[in-house]
Design an enzyme around this catalytic site. Structure first.
Site: not given
Ligand SMILES: NC(=O)C1=CN([C@@H]2O[C@H](COP(=O)(O)OP(=O)(O)OC[C@H]3O[C@@H](n4cnc5c(N)ncnc54)[C@H](O)[C@@H]3O)[C@@H](O)[C@H]2O)C=CC1
Ligand SMILES: O=C(O)C1=N[C@H](C(=O)O)C[C@H](O)C1
Length: 267
Positions: A9, A123-124, A155, A159
């Site tokens: 969050a 993943p997206n 990115h 990341k």
């Molecule tokens: N599927 C999609 O469309 C997208 C996927 N992602 C992926 O989402 C993931 C997170 O990306 P961001 O938000 O940019 O990273 P971020 O690092 O800003 O947020 C991750 C959060 O998870 C928290 N966290 C870590 N361990 C935890 C636990 N045990 N319990 C609860 N919270 C915990 C962290 O403290 C942090 O606040 C990455 O793997 C990224 O590649 C990101 C954007 C889009």
């Molecule tokens: O880490 C990100 O920011 C994102 N991660 C996802 C990925 O690993 O494909 C999706 C998006 O590109 C943003």
């Protein structure tokens, strides 16, 4: 009304997802989770979403938060997501996982844990990228063996995983369309006298810097011409809107692992 809890969050995605929930019909935020010891535990979840106080405090109690929701949206990291999946399975709750960087073994474990509950792992979550996944298969099949395939993703500097989950999925889609095994043909590393490019390989290149939200280009490179298919994310809001759409879809889905192609009807 679908009760959604958000894990991660205080993160870049977590805040946007909370905002998206507040803007969406038919859903409500039932809980917000962060890692034990995070400085925002006990704070109002609205602050990271730019909403001010919304009356939902960030908790580190995974079991209680999962029991209080219909579906958990999880954007954290692979090992955290697998633990969250395990707890959701225990309490028969759905989960939407956006985390990327899973190993093949972790993806297999997720499928095992998902036997009795509906799970979305994508993943997206954006519509645009999922349309790209759909057309990439057709483009690869039509162009066939005479075009070399390279994928470049870019990115932000924060990341943690590489290449992006999106780029890996793009590579898998193209490899499958061409009858290849992505894990055998992906080439992540070219350095020194590395020799000529092999016919089947898919080059995977990564750019990291600044505040790039997420950009992916698939190159189909022939002799005398090439096709480039590019997706550029302008904000994280299409990921967060997609995750809420996935959460509303998954609560009535059958048990097993689904993805955004199923949510969007692109299969
Ligand atoms: N599927 C999609 O469309 C997208 C996927 N992602 C992926 O989402 C993931 C997170 O990306 P961001 O938000 O940019 O990273 P971020 O690092 O800003 O947020 C991750 C959060 O998870 C928290 N966290 C870590 N361990 C935890 C636990 N045990 N319990 C609860 N919270 C915990 C962290 O403290 C942090 O606040 C990455 O793997 C990224 O590649 C990101 C954007 C889009
Ligand atoms: O880490 C990100 O920011 C994102 N991660 C996802 C990925 O690993 O494909 C999706 C998006 O590109 C943003």
């Amino acid at each position: 009304m679908v009760k959604i809890a958000v894990c991660g969050a205080a993160g870049r995605m977590g805040g946007r997802i909370i905002a998206a929930i507040r803007e969406s019909e038919g859903v409500e935020l039932s809980g917000a989770l962060e890692r034990p010891g995070h400085p925002m535990v006990g704070q109002d979840a609205g602050y990271n979403a730019g909403l001010g106080a919304i009356g939902v405090l960030i908790s580190d109690d995974l079991n209680a938060t999962v029991q209080g929701c219909d579906v958990l949206i999880d954007f954290t990291a692979p090992k955290v997501s697998l633990k969250n999946l395990e707890v959701c399975a225990l309490y028969k709750k759905s989960i939407v996982i956006g985390s990327t960087g899973f190993t093949p073994e972790e993806r297999a474990l997720a499928a095992e844990l998902a036997r009795e509950i509906p799970v979305i792992i994508a993943p997206n979550m954006s519509v645009g990228v999922n349309v790209c996944f759909k057309v990439l298969a057709d483009v690869a099949k039509i162009l066939g063996e005479d075009f070399d395939v390279e994928i470049v993703e870019a990115h932000h500097r924060l990341k943690k995983d590489s290449p992006s989950g999106t780029a890996v999925r793009m590579g898998e889609v193209v490899a499958n369309a061409l009858g290849r095994d992505y894990n055998q043909v992906a080439n992540y590393h070219r350095e020194g006298i590395c020799g000529e490019r092999t016919h089947d390989e898919i080059g995977m290149q990564t750019v990291r810097g600044g505040d790039i939200v997420g950009e992916h280009t698939v190159y189909f490179i022939g002799m005398g011409e090439r096709i480039e298919l590019t997706h550029r994310a302008h904000t994280r809001d299409m990921f967060s809107r997609g995750s809420v759409r996935a959460a509303k879809w998954v609560v009535t889905a059958k048990p097993g692992v689904w993805d955004m192609q199923d949510v969007l009807g692109l299969r």
